[in-house]
Enzyme design. Structure first.
Site, PDB file in Angstrom:
ATOM      1  N   CYS A  34       5.995 -25.404  28.546  1.00 54.59           N
ATOM      2  CA  CYS A  34       6.483 -25.850  27.235  1.00 54.59           C
ATOM      3  C   CYS A  34       6.954 -24.643  26.427  1.00 54.59           C
ATOM      4  CB  CYS A  34       5.383 -26.575  26.473  1.00 54.59           C
ATOM      5  SG  CYS A  34       4.738 -28.048  27.278  1.00 54.59           S
ATOM      6  N   HIS A  38       9.871 -23.519  23.717  1.00 51.99           N
ATOM      7  CA  HIS A  38       9.345 -23.627  22.348  1.00 51.99           C
ATOM      8  C   HIS A  38       8.294 -22.572  22.026  1.00 51.99           C
ATOM      9  CE1 HIS A  38      11.444 -27.391  21.604  1.00 51.99           C
ATOM     10  NE2 HIS A  38      11.031 -27.836  22.784  1.00 51.99           N
ATOM     11  N   ARG A  62       8.682 -38.637  24.607  1.00 50.03           N
ATOM     12  CA  ARG A  62       9.267 -37.312  24.435  1.00 50.03           C
ATOM     13  C   ARG A  62       8.617 -36.308  25.386  1.00 50.03           C
ATOM     14  NH1 ARG A  62      13.586 -34.711  23.704  1.00 50.03           N
ATOM     15  NH2 ARG A  62      12.828 -34.185  25.768  1.00 50.03           N
ATOM     16  N   CYS A  77      10.044 -34.095  28.594  1.00 47.29           N
ATOM     17  CA  CYS A  77       9.873 -32.644  28.695  1.00 47.29           C
ATOM     18  C   CYS A  77       9.360 -32.266  30.080  1.00 47.29           C
ATOM     19  CB  CYS A  77       8.914 -32.141  27.624  1.00 47.29           C
ATOM     20  SG  CYS A  77       9.599 -32.107  25.956  1.00 47.29           S
TER      21      CYS A  77
END
Length: 264
Positions: A173, A177, A221, A225
């Protein structure tokens, strides 16, 4: 000659920065135009109807569902989820808590709903409920509790999951981000390891996706991802998805919630 090359390089750098700023500004203007008639409002209306409608084998509504602020209290609940619940002895996000209420109050099968593909049957109802419930907290500030030991444990688990690298692309992740100034094509990527600010990241989901014409919950969501990381899909409302929600939600403390937002 050297001065000329430096001048050219500086001009190129300025042009690149201007182009990036213009692209970001253009997307912001595009979203602002769409937000005035955000189709998520249709999902909100459906979600409110579903909350009050008697359904399932027990012919009951969800109006006695406790989302953390007492049975039936919806306003302000979204910005405090995920959180620990005494009746299940678990930390639950909105979707997993709704599964509990739909099973205990209405007699619907949580396991069957969890296995249903996104956008179909009770999963479509789940996303409509998420739209309405989150909208009832619009304008409130994110304030996930961390007073219970399980809430703190899930935060640490979410942090580990956020930085875990794997799969054929060796992604995590944090690859997208984990730092400031990243983007994919014209899409700015918020840094979710710290507070990204009002209406960004966790504080914006669920959201209506213009590109697919669908309302996406946070579970959906996160599922996408994992797809982009080339990881196996996580189980719906599994511990890892809830833990990631805790990590992002706690990091967003104080940020204004704008869900359901509108996305490209």
């Amino acid at each position: 000659m050297r001065r000329l090359l430096l001048t050219a390089a500086l001009a190129a750098a300025c042009a690149s920065a201007f182009a990036q700023k213009s692209a970001a500004d253009g997307i912001a203007e595009y979203r602002a135009m769409l937000a005035d008639g955000n189709p998520a409002e249709l999902f909100e209306a459906k979600g409110e109807e579903l909350w009050k409608k008697k359904r399932g084998p027990k012919n009951a509504s969800l109006e006695r569902c406790d989302l953390g602020k007492g049975p039936g209290v919806v306003k302000g609940a979204w910005v405090e989820l995920p959180r620990w619940f005494a009746d299940t002895n678990k930390v639950q996000d909105l979707e997993s808590r709704l599964l509990t209420c739909m099973e205990t109050l209405q007699g619907l099968s949580a396991a069957e709903i969890a296995k249903t593909p996104f956008g179909r049957g009770e999963q479509a109802n789940m996303e409509a409920l998420a739209a309405w419930i989150s909208a009832e907290s619009r304008g409130s500030r994110m304030n996930l509790p961390q007073g219970h030991a399980e809430e703190r444990r899930m935060y640490e688990l979410g942090k580990r999951a956020f930085f875990f690298r794997g799969g054929p692309m060796d992604f995590s992740c944090a690859s997208c981000h984990g730092e400031d100034g990243k983007r994919i094509r014209l899409q700015d990527l918020p840094n979710l390891t710290k507070n990204p600010g009002d209406g960004i990241g966790f504080a914006a989901w669920p959201a209506y996706r213009v590109s697919s014409g669908e309302l996406w919950s946070m579970q959906r969501r996160l599922n996408d991802c994992y797809r982009q990381q080339r990881f196996p899909y996580p189980g719906y409302a599994s511990d890892v998805t809830i833990a990631l929600g805790v990590y992002m939600g706690v990091n967003a403390k104080g940020a204004e919630a704008i869900a359901p937002a509108i996305k490209r």
